[in-house]
Design a protein around this motif. Structure first.
Motif, PDB file in Angstrom:
ATOM      1  N   TYR A 149     -60.262  -2.491 -82.069  1.00 51.52           N
ATOM      2  CA  TYR A 149     -60.045  -2.401 -80.627  1.00 51.52           C
ATOM      3  C   TYR A 149     -58.557  -2.507 -80.299  1.00 51.52           C
ATOM      4  N   GLU A 150     -58.149  -1.800 -79.249  1.00 49.33           N
ATOM      5  CA  GLU A 150     -56.767  -1.906 -78.768  1.00 49.33           C
ATOM      6  C   GLU A 150     -56.595  -3.176 -77.935  1.00 49.33           C
ATOM      7  N   ALA A 151     -55.401  -3.714 -77.970  1.00 47.77           N
ATOM      8  CA  ALA A 151     -55.081  -4.860 -77.112  1.00 47.77           C
ATOM      9  C   ALA A 151     -54.615  -4.318 -75.770  1.00 47.77           C
ATOM     10  N   GLU A 152     -55.569  -3.893 -74.963  1.00 42.23           N
ATOM     11  CA  GLU A 152     -55.267  -3.312 -73.655  1.00 42.23           C
ATOM     12  C   GLU A 152     -55.743  -4.258 -72.563  1.00 42.23           C
ATOM     13  N   THR A 153     -54.898  -4.455 -71.561  1.00 43.56           N
ATOM     14  CA  THR A 153     -55.301  -5.309 -70.447  1.00 43.56           C
ATOM     15  C   THR A 153     -56.464  -4.671 -69.690  1.00 43.56           C
ATOM     16  N   LYS A 154     -57.189  -5.474 -68.966  1.00 42.02           N
ATOM     17  CA  LYS A 154     -58.369  -5.006 -68.249  1.00 42.02           C
ATOM     18  C   LYS A 154     -57.961  -4.063 -67.112  1.00 42.02           C
ATOM     19  N   LYS A 155     -58.612  -2.913 -67.065  1.00 35.03           N
ATOM     20  CA  LYS A 155     -58.294  -1.921 -66.031  1.00 35.03           C
ATOM     21  C   LYS A 155     -58.917  -2.328 -64.697  1.00 35.03           C
ATOM     22  N   THR A 156     -58.166  -2.107 -63.619  1.00 37.43           N
ATOM     23  CA  THR A 156     -58.670  -2.376 -62.268  1.00 37.43           C
ATOM     24  C   THR A 156     -58.547  -1.108 -61.423  1.00 37.43           C
ATOM     25  N   ILE A 192     -56.351 -10.754 -73.650  1.00 37.89           N
ATOM     26  CA  ILE A 192     -55.693  -9.579 -73.061  1.00 37.89           C
ATOM     27  C   ILE A 192     -56.728  -8.603 -72.514  1.00 37.89           C
ATOM     28  N   ARG A 193     -57.778  -8.309 -73.273  1.00 42.52           N
ATOM     29  CA  ARG A 193     -58.767  -7.309 -72.880  1.00 42.52           C
ATOM     30  C   ARG A 193     -59.602  -7.763 -71.681  1.00 42.52           C
ATOM     31  N   ASP A 194     -59.668  -9.093 -71.461  1.00 43.54           N
ATOM     32  CA  ASP A 194     -60.474  -9.605 -70.354  1.00 43.54           C
ATOM     33  C   ASP A 194     -59.647  -9.913 -69.104  1.00 43.54           C
ATOM     34  N   THR A 195     -58.339  -9.633 -69.155  1.00 44.39           N
ATOM     35  CA  THR A 195     -57.458 -10.031 -68.046  1.00 44.39           C
ATOM     36  C   THR A 195     -56.663  -8.837 -67.519  1.00 44.39           C
ATOM     37  N   PRO A 196     -56.690  -8.578 -66.227  1.00 42.12           N
ATOM     38  CA  PRO A 196     -55.855  -7.515 -65.651  1.00 42.12           C
ATOM     39  C   PRO A 196     -54.366  -7.876 -65.765  1.00 42.12           C
ATOM     40  N   ILE A 197     -53.523  -6.878 -65.933  1.00 50.04           N
ATOM     41  CA  ILE A 197     -52.088  -7.109 -66.049  1.00 50.04           C
ATOM     42  C   ILE A 197     -51.530  -7.780 -64.797  1.00 50.04           C
ATOM     43  N   ARG A 246     -58.846 -19.173 -64.583  1.00 51.65           N
ATOM     44  CA  ARG A 246     -60.221 -19.332 -64.086  1.00 51.65           C
ATOM     45  C   ARG A 246     -60.325 -18.812 -62.640  1.00 51.65           C
ATOM     46  N   ASP A 247     -59.298 -19.139 -61.840  1.00 52.10           N
ATOM     47  CA  ASP A 247     -59.351 -18.768 -60.419  1.00 52.10           C
ATOM     48  C   ASP A 247     -59.179 -17.260 -60.214  1.00 52.10           C
ATOM     49  N   TYR A 248     -58.201 -16.646 -60.907  1.00 57.94           N
ATOM     50  CA  TYR A 248     -57.840 -15.256 -60.628  1.00 57.94           C
ATOM     51  C   TYR A 248     -58.620 -14.242 -61.466  1.00 57.94           C
ATOM     52  N   ALA A 249     -59.025 -14.630 -62.681  1.00 53.89           N
ATOM     53  CA  ALA A 249     -59.669 -13.656 -63.579  1.00 53.89           C
ATOM     54  C   ALA A 249     -61.048 -14.090 -64.045  1.00 53.89           C
ATOM     55  N   ASP A 250     -61.472 -15.303 -63.646  1.00 51.44           N
ATOM     56  CA  ASP A 250     -62.767 -15.837 -64.082  1.00 51.44           C
ATOM     57  C   ASP A 250     -62.833 -15.884 -65.612  1.00 51.44           C
TER      58      ASP A 250
END
Length: 845
Positions: free
Chosen positions: A485-492, A796-801, A831-835
């Motif tokens: 898997y790539e280390a890509e931030t979560k897309k929004t 990284i993959r679970d968090t938006p940039i 926890r607050d911003y990205a759960d």
């Protein structure tokens, strides 16, 4: 003594006959040995007569030990009357103690030691039916991780015995110590090896009974040689002093030193002191009383079948323990004298072992390591040096290393050596006094919440450890499957994902498969100091260049063969040798003869030894011609003023290769590591000069910015290392370096550029909170140990940039007090911003 018959049934042989039976096996066929617990007893192919007799003896001991364990009255009598039996007040007492000792094969001094050895007797008696690699049926000895019903019987018997004994007489089944471990979460089974740095290591193997005479003869010959030497020194003391003095003067002269008369007198006095010390050692060796080293060692050969080197060490330990007991009862005014005597005796035995073996401690350690079984757990009461740590980390025999002593001597660099090779290392400060012996069974647990080492684990503990290890393997398997898997931030909806390059740190080719198996995109830092640990000395700079080239090319070949197609071609950043601190391999110790390694290191060492630097530079330039991913950088540059000096040496290396008509990459240049305040502030100048790669060494930068002592880049809270690299001043400098560096490098693309010019290499990059902050600041390449790559990638993959940028921005603006509050703030805001709970097992194991 039992009558020698064709058939002897072990179940009918009584206690008094057991010892004689063990000693008289010729012509006897044993009956009752195939207990359902121990497995069949049959002679395999290639087993010598001596080995076959030995196997039969252990089976006798095992069967009789089992009978003993099934009789609680016998066990209780032995424990409660141990002192009486050991004193041998009556013939029956002597006979009873001989029987007990026969069950364990060696003399033991306490009930605790007896039961510990009794468990080993059961282990030696067991044979397990199995299949070899070719599918053929074989009988084998139990492996370290095997569980067995015989051990369950042992545990139950001892627990039952303890219920009838007072607290102070109970037998302790297992010992546990809490340890501070590395980032690896796993379970390891092994056999202990007690190792003391700089002390000759005996190969602790019992000799066969028929070899006792030869071992005693060898010790006798050694004592005679020592006596002859002692007599000669007594008669020729001045001759020996003058001989050493002339040799020392020549050595100093060859090194370019010129001495005045006063200095010559000091050297002469030193040579005289050496001769006097040698005479003192020889006196300890040759004495015939209980203080004599050899005289005492001979008892261990006779009583316990120790080999000569082991017997010398056992004699030392016994003598020192006796003297310490005497010291506790002595006049306080005499204690300083006794303390000096203990030190002198210990040093005398160390030299006696070297004289007896004719080898240096390092050579003996290597020989002993080669004879160790697979699954060895090394216990060292003191911190290991660079060469020793690399030796153990690289050995396929070693699974883990536990060290004691001051915490600052077992710091991040020590653990990193093992982390990179997927080996465990752990720390326990009071290891010196812990009851561990070479050969003890060990379980090292860093998987559960409280890392610990369990000595002589019960079967219940071993079975639980097996369950934990299966769970650890499942966890590790998930990490490996995620490597693609790539280390890509979560897309929004309003922001595309951003690719982060997660590179790895290595030291040599052996670490590459593990690194790439965890999804590394190239190598962000290749430490070369471990390569130097493979050399005893630098015989010439040409041979050094050849050695470096061979080691590096082996690593790059491994990278080519192991890399996934989509991760091939990413930069492999080689670091110039970063010598000093705790990184002083034996072959470069002459560089530090009059220098403090804690102050003298990095770029300064390289500039003071230009031929040494050019040997590595030439090897790297040649390497880059064949491997286009090769990059090179200079560590611990104090300020930009040193860079022109390195450019000159780099040019000289190219010129020498041209004269030698050797192919090399002509347009290759070098980068730098930003690890000091001065160089950090000069980032705009460095970026403008297009010097790359530009690697931020967060550990040393933190130390320099906060004026911390060398190596102290973390604090210990509740047994956990918390690094100072989250302190606000450090974060502000990291943000400054990133902003200035990106401007100078024309906005590189982290998704396409395989030679990304800016990276952070340090422990901070491998932490969840550190990675969030660094990515939020704008860094797009992080380098870390292999174990951390899958965990950071999950974050990284679970968090938006935009969440990372928001958190980093808030942290830089908040009036936070210390690194701990920064960590807490990042954790709460995730926890607050990205759960996302970055402290949950998904992101920590």
């Amino acid at each position: 003594m039992p009558e020698i018959r064709k058939v002897v049934n072990l179940k009918t042989v009584d206690a008094k006959e057991t010892k004689q039976l063990i000693e008289t096996l010729d012509g006897i066929e044993l009956k009752g040995t195939k207990d359902e617990l121990f497995g069949p007893l049959r002679r395999g192919e290639g087993v010598s007569d001596e080995e076959w007799v030995d196997e039969r003896r252990w089976r006798i001991r095992g069967v009789k030990a089992l009978h003993f364990l099934r009789n609680r009255a016998s066990m209780r009598y032995a424990v409660e009357n141990w002192d009486k039996l050991e004193a041998g007040e009556t013939p029956d007492d002597i006979s009873h103690m001989q029987y007990l000792q026969s069950l364990v094969d060696i003399d033991v001094n306490t009930p605790q030691q007896f039961f510990k050895r009794l468990r080993r007797t059961l282990n030696r008696a067991i044979r397990i039916e199995d299949k070899d690699e070719g599918g053929q049926r074989i009988l084998r000895k139990p492996r370290v991780e095997d569980t067995h019903e015989a051990f369950e019987i042992f545990d139950r018997a001892v627990k039952d015995l303890n219920t009838s004994l007072p607290q102070d007489q109970r037998i302790k089944l297992e010992h546990r110590i809490p340890v501070q471990s590395t980032s690896r979460h796993t379970i390891e089974f092994g056999r202990a090896w007690w190792y003391e740095p700089d002390v000759p290591v005996p190969n602790k193997v019992l000799i066969p009974s028929h070899k006792i005479g030869e071992e005693l003869q060898s010790l006798g010959d050694f004592r005679q040689k020592a006596y002859d030497r002692q007599v000669w020194l007594h008669e020729n003391e001045q001759t020996e002093v003058n001989k050493r003095f002339e040799a020392r003067l020549k050595q100093l002269s060859d090194a370019g030193s010129s001495l005045d008369e006063g200095e010559k007198k000091e050297v002469h006095a030193g040579c005289r002191q050496e001769v006097l010390e040698e005479r003192g050692v020889l006196d300890w060796i040759t004495r015939g009383d209980d203080d004599g080293i050899v005289a005492r060692a001979e008892k261990f050969v006779k009583r316990r079948r120790y080999n000569g080197m082991w017997a010398l060490e056992a004699a030392k330990d016994e003598w020192i323990n006796e003297k310490k007991e005497d010291m506790s009862k002595s006049d306080p005014l005499m204690r300083p004298i006794l303390v000096n005597q203990l030190s002198d005796y210990e040093e005398a035995v160390k030299k006696a072992q070297q004289m007896y073996s004719g080898k240096e401690p390092g050579e003996l350690a290597q020989e002993a390591l080669e004879n160790m079984p697979k699954g060895t757990i090394v216990f060292s009461p003191k911190a290991l040096g660079q060469d020793e740590a690399v030796r153990f980390a690289a050995s396929p025999k070693v699974r883990a290393v536990i060290v004691g002593g001051p915490k600052d001597k077992a710091g991040p660099h020590f653990h990193r050596i093992f982390d990179q090779r997927s080996k465990l290392s752990a720390y326990y400060p009071d290891l010196e006094g812990f009851p561990v012996e070479t050969g003890d069974y060990v379980v090292v647990d860093t998987y559960t919440k409280k890392p610990q080492v369990v000595m002589d684990p019960t079967e219940e503990t071993r079975r639980q450890a097996h369950r934990w290890r299966r769970a650890a393997k499942v966890t590790e398997g998930k990490k490996v499957r995620e490597a693609k898997y790539e280390a890509e931030t979560k897309k929004t909806r309003d922001r595309d994902s951003v690719t982060i390059q997660l590179a790895g740190n290595v030291s040599d080719a052996d670490e590459v498969p593990y690194l790439l198996g965890h999804g590394a995109k190239g190598v962000g830092l290749c430490r070369g100091e471990e390569i130097l640990s493979k050399l005893k000395e630098i015989t010439s700079y040409d041979s050094l260049e050849k050695h470096i080239y061979t080691e590096y090319s082996s690593m790059l070949d491994e990278i080519h063969s192991e890399s996934l197609d989509e991760k091939r071609g990413y930069a492999v950043v080689l670091r110039a040798f970063d010598l000093g601190g705790d990184k002083v391999p034996g072959c470069v110790k002459p560089f530090f003869s009059d220098k403090d390694p804690m102050q003298y290191r990095g770029a300064r060492v390289l500039l003071d030894n230009p031929k040494f630097f050019k040997a590595q530079a030439k090897a790297v330039l040649r390497l880059a011609y064949h491997y286009e991913e090769t990059e090179f950088m200079i560590p611990m540059v104090e300020d930009a003023g040193q860079l022109p000096e390195f450019k000159n040496l780099w040019g000289e290396a190219k010129s020498e290769l041209t004269e030698e008509k050797t192919q090399f990459k002509q347009d290759m240049d070098f980068g730098v590591m930003i690890e000091t305040r001065n160089l950090a502030e000069q980032t705009p100048y460095i970026a403008a000069q297009n010097i790359k790669p530009l690697s931020v060494g967060s550990n040393d930068l933190t130390r320099d910015l906060l004026n911390l002592p060398w190596g102290k880049v973390y604090e210990l809270r509740d047994g956990v290392e918390e690094y100072y690299d989250h302190e606000p001043p450090v974060l502000r400098y990291l943000k400054f370096i990133q902003d200035q560096g990106r401007e100078g490098f024309e906005q590189p693309d982290s998704k396409e550029d395989k030679h990304y010019p800016i990276e952070v290499c340090g422990d901070m990059a491998g932490t969840n909170t550190g990675a969030i902050l660094l990515i939020g600041m704008g860094y797009r390449k992080l380098s870390m140990v292999a174990d951390r790559i899958p965990l950071v990638k999950r974050v990284i993959r679970d968090t938006p940039i935009k969440v990372m940028e928001r958190i980093a921005g808030e942290v830089l603006q908040q009036p936070l007090l210390n690194n701990r509050e920064v960590r807490q703030y990042v954790t709460e805001k995730m926890r607050d911003y990205a759960d996302v709970d970055i402290e949950s097992p998904k992101y920590t194991k």
